[in-house]
Design a protein around this motif. Structure first.
Motif, PDB file in Angstrom:
ATOM      1  N   LEU A 238      -2.964 -37.601   6.659  1.00 47.99           N
ATOM      2  CA  LEU A 238      -2.727 -39.030   6.406  1.00 47.99           C
ATOM      3  C   LEU A 238      -2.715 -39.817   7.714  1.00 47.99           C
ATOM      4  O   LEU A 238      -3.348 -40.879   7.827  1.00 47.99           O
ATOM      5  CB  LEU A 238      -1.398 -39.202   5.663  1.00 47.99           C
ATOM      6  CG  LEU A 238      -1.002 -40.638   5.291  1.00 47.99           C
ATOM      7  CD1 LEU A 238      -1.957 -41.201   4.243  1.00 47.99           C
ATOM      8  CD2 LEU A 238       0.443 -40.650   4.772  1.00 47.99           C
ATOM      9  N   HIS A 239      -1.999 -39.291   8.697  1.00 53.01           N
ATOM     10  CA  HIS A 239      -1.931 -39.962   9.995  1.00 53.01           C
ATOM     11  C   HIS A 239      -3.311 -40.032  10.654  1.00 53.01           C
ATOM     12  O   HIS A 239      -3.702 -41.059  11.221  1.00 53.01           O
ATOM     13  CB  HIS A 239      -0.958 -39.227  10.916  1.00 53.01           C
ATOM     14  CG  HIS A 239       0.462 -39.361  10.517  1.00 53.01           C
ATOM     15  ND1 HIS A 239       1.486 -38.641  11.116  1.00 53.01           N
ATOM     16  CD2 HIS A 239       1.068 -40.133   9.570  1.00 53.01           C
ATOM     17  CE1 HIS A 239       2.628 -38.955  10.567  1.00 53.01           C
ATOM     18  NE2 HIS A 239       2.406 -39.858   9.627  1.00 53.01           N
ATOM     19  N   MET A 240      -4.049 -38.934  10.587  1.00 61.15           N
ATOM     20  CA  MET A 240      -5.365 -38.904  11.238  1.00 61.15           C
ATOM     21  C   MET A 240      -6.363 -39.820  10.535  1.00 61.15           C
ATOM     22  O   MET A 240      -7.229 -40.414  11.183  1.00 61.15           O
ATOM     23  CB  MET A 240      -5.871 -37.467  11.333  1.00 61.15           C
ATOM     24  CG  MET A 240      -5.096 -36.646  12.381  1.00 61.15           C
ATOM     25  SD  MET A 240      -5.802 -35.022  12.740  1.00 61.15           S
ATOM     26  CE  MET A 240      -5.304 -34.110  11.269  1.00 61.15           C
ATOM     27  N   ASP A 241      -6.224 -39.969   9.237  1.00 64.13           N
ATOM     28  CA  ASP A 241      -7.064 -40.921   8.511  1.00 64.13           C
ATOM     29  C   ASP A 241      -6.793 -42.344   9.004  1.00 64.13           C
ATOM     30  O   ASP A 241      -7.728 -43.144   9.187  1.00 64.13           O
ATOM     31  CB  ASP A 241      -6.803 -40.849   7.002  1.00 64.13           C
ATOM     32  CG  ASP A 241      -7.401 -39.605   6.368  1.00 64.13           C
ATOM     33  OD1 ASP A 241      -8.244 -38.947   7.016  1.00 64.13           O
ATOM     34  OD2 ASP A 241      -7.000 -39.274   5.230  1.00 64.13           O
ATOM     35  N   TYR A 242      -5.527 -42.659   9.224  1.00 69.91           N
ATOM     36  CA  TYR A 242      -5.156 -43.991   9.717  1.00 69.91           C
ATOM     37  C   TYR A 242      -5.743 -44.245  11.101  1.00 69.91           C
ATOM     38  O   TYR A 242      -6.134 -45.379  11.423  1.00 69.91           O
ATOM     39  CB  TYR A 242      -3.632 -44.123   9.749  1.00 69.91           C
ATOM     40  CG  TYR A 242      -3.144 -45.451  10.273  1.00 69.91           C
ATOM     41  CD1 TYR A 242      -3.066 -46.568   9.446  1.00 69.91           C
ATOM     42  CD2 TYR A 242      -2.767 -45.601  11.602  1.00 69.91           C
ATOM     43  CE1 TYR A 242      -2.630 -47.795   9.926  1.00 69.91           C
ATOM     44  CE2 TYR A 242      -2.322 -46.818  12.093  1.00 69.91           C
ATOM     45  CZ  TYR A 242      -2.255 -47.911  11.257  1.00 69.91           C
ATOM     46  OH  TYR A 242      -1.826 -49.131  11.733  1.00 69.91           O
ATOM     47  N   LEU A 243      -5.811 -43.202  11.926  1.00 66.78           N
ATOM     48  CA  LEU A 243      -6.292 -43.342  13.302  1.00 66.78           C
ATOM     49  C   LEU A 243      -7.810 -43.180  13.428  1.00 66.78           C
ATOM     50  O   LEU A 243      -8.331 -43.229  14.544  1.00 66.78           O
ATOM     51  CB  LEU A 243      -5.602 -42.302  14.198  1.00 66.78           C
ATOM     52  CG  LEU A 243      -4.092 -42.467  14.393  1.00 66.78           C
ATOM     53  CD1 LEU A 243      -3.536 -41.270  15.153  1.00 66.78           C
ATOM     54  CD2 LEU A 243      -3.772 -43.768  15.127  1.00 66.78           C
ATOM     55  N   ALA A 244      -8.490 -43.040  12.330  1.00 61.66           N
ATOM     56  CA  ALA A 244      -9.931 -42.747  12.388  1.00 61.66           C
ATOM     57  C   ALA A 244     -10.713 -43.822  13.122  1.00 61.66           C
ATOM     58  O   ALA A 244     -11.738 -43.535  13.766  1.00 61.66           O
ATOM     59  CB  ALA A 244     -10.475 -42.581  10.967  1.00 61.66           C
ATOM     60  N   SER A 245     -10.252 -45.061  13.068  1.00 61.99           N
ATOM     61  CA  SER A 245     -10.954 -46.148  13.753  1.00 61.99           C
ATOM     62  C   SER A 245     -10.587 -46.239  15.235  1.00 61.99           C
ATOM     63  O   SER A 245     -11.125 -47.091  15.948  1.00 61.99           O
ATOM     64  CB  SER A 245     -10.658 -47.488  13.063  1.00 61.99           C
ATOM     65  OG  SER A 245      -9.276 -47.790  13.149  1.00 61.99           O
ATOM     66  N   ARG A 246      -9.664 -45.391  15.674  1.00 62.95           N
ATOM     67  CA  ARG A 246      -9.243 -45.377  17.084  1.00 62.95           C
ATOM     68  C   ARG A 246      -9.435 -43.958  17.624  1.00 62.95           C
ATOM     69  O   ARG A 246      -8.482 -43.181  17.731  1.00 62.95           O
ATOM     70  CB  ARG A 246      -7.779 -45.791  17.217  1.00 62.95           C
ATOM     71  CG  ARG A 246      -7.463 -47.137  16.558  1.00 62.95           C
ATOM     72  CD  ARG A 246      -5.996 -47.481  16.725  1.00 62.95           C
ATOM     73  NE  ARG A 246      -5.618 -48.599  15.881  1.00 62.95           N
ATOM     74  CZ  ARG A 246      -4.406 -49.158  15.869  1.00 62.95           C
ATOM     75  NH1 ARG A 246      -3.470 -48.678  16.675  1.00 62.95           N
ATOM     76  NH2 ARG A 246      -4.132 -50.166  15.068  1.00 62.95           N
ATOM     77  N   PRO A 247     -10.653 -43.596  17.972  1.00 64.32           N
ATOM     78  CA  PRO A 247     -10.944 -42.193  18.306  1.00 64.32           C
ATOM     79  C   PRO A 247     -10.125 -41.645  19.468  1.00 64.32           C
ATOM     80  O   PRO A 247      -9.779 -40.467  19.470  1.00 64.32           O
ATOM     81  CB  PRO A 247     -12.447 -42.200  18.638  1.00 64.32           C
ATOM     82  CG  PRO A 247     -12.808 -43.628  18.829  1.00 64.32           C
ATOM     83  CD  PRO A 247     -11.859 -44.432  17.995  1.00 64.32           C
ATOM     84  N   GLU A 248      -9.782 -42.495  20.448  1.00 64.07           N
ATOM     85  CA  GLU A 248      -8.999 -41.987  21.582  1.00 64.07           C
ATOM     86  C   GLU A 248      -7.593 -41.596  21.142  1.00 64.07           C
ATOM     87  O   GLU A 248      -7.049 -40.571  21.580  1.00 64.07           O
ATOM     88  CB  GLU A 248      -8.945 -43.014  22.718  1.00 64.07           C
ATOM     89  CG  GLU A 248      -8.096 -44.248  22.501  1.00 64.07           C
ATOM     90  CD  GLU A 248      -8.671 -45.257  21.511  1.00 64.07           C
ATOM     91  OE1 GLU A 248      -7.959 -46.215  21.176  1.00 64.07           O
ATOM     92  OE2 GLU A 248      -9.835 -45.089  21.087  1.00 64.07           O
ATOM     93  N   LEU A 249      -7.003 -42.376  20.237  1.00 63.71           N
ATOM     94  CA  LEU A 249      -5.679 -42.031  19.717  1.00 63.71           C
ATOM     95  C   LEU A 249      -5.766 -40.873  18.724  1.00 63.71           C
ATOM     96  O   LEU A 249      -4.851 -40.039  18.663  1.00 63.71           O
ATOM     97  CB  LEU A 249      -5.030 -43.242  19.054  1.00 63.71           C
ATOM     98  CG  LEU A 249      -4.639 -44.404  19.969  1.00 63.71           C
ATOM     99  CD1 LEU A 249      -3.864 -45.462  19.193  1.00 63.71           C
ATOM    100  CD2 LEU A 249      -3.817 -43.910  21.159  1.00 63.71           C
ATOM    101  N   LEU A 250      -6.825 -40.814  17.972  1.00 58.84           N
ATOM    102  CA  LEU A 250      -7.011 -39.689  17.053  1.00 58.84           C
ATOM    103  C   LEU A 250      -7.090 -38.381  17.822  1.00 58.84           C
ATOM    104  O   LEU A 250      -6.444 -37.387  17.452  1.00 58.84           O
ATOM    105  CB  LEU A 250      -8.283 -39.894  16.227  1.00 58.84           C
ATOM    106  CG  LEU A 250      -8.672 -38.759  15.278  1.00 58.84           C
ATOM    107  CD1 LEU A 250      -7.580 -38.493  14.258  1.00 58.84           C
ATOM    108  CD2 LEU A 250     -10.005 -39.079  14.591  1.00 58.84           C
ATOM    109  N   ASN A 251      -7.843 -38.360  18.910  1.00 65.77           N
ATOM    110  CA  ASN A 251      -7.953 -37.145  19.724  1.00 65.77           C
ATOM    111  C   ASN A 251      -6.611 -36.778  20.344  1.00 65.77           C
ATOM    112  O   ASN A 251      -6.247 -35.599  20.418  1.00 65.77           O
ATOM    113  CB  ASN A 251      -9.003 -37.330  20.816  1.00 65.77           C
ATOM    114  CG  ASN A 251     -10.414 -37.358  20.262  1.00 65.77           C
ATOM    115  OD1 ASN A 251     -10.672 -36.796  19.195  1.00 65.77           O
ATOM    116  ND2 ASN A 251     -11.325 -38.003  20.966  1.00 65.77           N
ATOM    117  N   LEU A 252      -5.881 -37.788  20.794  1.00 63.11           N
ATOM    118  CA  LEU A 252      -4.561 -37.541  21.374  1.00 63.11           C
ATOM    119  C   LEU A 252      -3.623 -36.952  20.320  1.00 63.11           C
ATOM    120  O   LEU A 252      -2.927 -35.959  20.578  1.00 63.11           O
ATOM    121  CB  LEU A 252      -3.990 -38.850  21.925  1.00 63.11           C
ATOM    122  CG  LEU A 252      -2.577 -38.796  22.507  1.00 63.11           C
ATOM    123  CD1 LEU A 252      -2.526 -37.910  23.752  1.00 63.11           C
ATOM    124  CD2 LEU A 252      -2.090 -40.215  22.853  1.00 63.11           C
TER     125      LEU A 252
END
Length: 264
Positions: A238-252
């Protein structure tokens, strides 16, 4: 003891006042930014502005290099010191040998070298920190200088250690992880709540409790909580889906979560 400061940034602002509070006298302050030097001098008892790096006539016994690491050689190349002066750097990552070599190359007179590294984060203009609780890491090129720096450190702090250059580098690395990286993550958290018009204050009790638990625990990993620690794959997804538009934060997020899961 009479001291001079080369550099007037965050560390110098706190350390110079700590020395004066311990009844030592700051004689001169030099900074390539004269305004910074004047601002620091205004906080001290009787310090004078040093216009250049020629301290040949100075009465100071100790010269403190409170400068960025990458400025050390440039400063050393211009620095003129009295014979047998003691010059110390305050870096967590630069070795004592680096300073000793620079003094051998550039100084026309013999000088002694050492390290006086306060393991703390400093910001100029904030409250004056209580140096009694700040660990001081000491290293010197000779036993006399070592004893002098240890005695001086003990006047400022209850926590004084002899730490060699390799050990200090590891401490500095750990400090970057514990302080700089953590503060960066606080900033990321604030950006996330700001993006949804939520109050960062809502997170402050959680941050305080997290830090206190880590300090109280035998090992911080023992008090790790959260979805990665529990193996809660639905929440992680769920969290990673939310961050999908922010790849740098998703990777972090993914990297940190993977690290927590592997340690659990």
């Amino acid at each position: 003891m009479k001291l001079s400061f080369i550099g007037a940034g965050n560390l110098a602002w706190h350390l110079a006042m700590a020395f004066e509070n311990a009844a030592h006298l700051i004689r001169e302050v030099y900074s390539r930014d004269e305004k910074n030097a004047r601002d620091l001098i205004s906080m001290l008892y009787d310090a004078q502005l040093q216009p250049d790096l020629n301290f040949a006539e100075s009465e100071s016994e100790l010269f403190v290099l409170a400068i960025p690491d990458d400025a050390m050689e440039e400063v050393a190349a211009q620095l003129v010191l009295p014979e047998n002066a003691l010059v110390v750097h305050t870096s967590g990552s630069k070795s004592l040998e680096k300073l000793r070599r620079l003094m051998d190359i550039y100084s026309d007179v013999p000088v002694r070298t050492g390290v006086f590294y306060p393991l703390q984060t400093f910001s100029k203009g904030t409250r004056v920190l209580n140096f009694e609780e700040i660990p001081l890491c000491i290293e010197a090129s000779d036993p006399e200088s070592e004893a002098q720096l240890v005695a001086l450190g003990q006047e400022l702090s209850k926590i004084v250690y002899l730490v060699n250059s390799h050990e200090r580098m590891v401490l500095h690395l750990a400090a970057v992880v514990a302080c700089n990286f953590t503060n960066y993550l606080f900033g990321v958290a604030k950006d996330l709540v700001d993006s949804e018009n939520l109050e960062f204050d809502l997170l402050k009790p959680l941050i305080e409790e997290t830090v206190q638990k880590a300090l109280d625990a035998r090992h911080p990993a023992l008090v790790q909580t959260g979805p990665a620690r529990r193996g809660d794959l639905n929440t992680l997804s769920l969290h990673m889906d939310y961050l999908a538009s922010r790849p740098e934060l998703l990777n972090l997020y993914r990297t940190l979560s993977d690290g927590i899961r592997q340690r659990s």
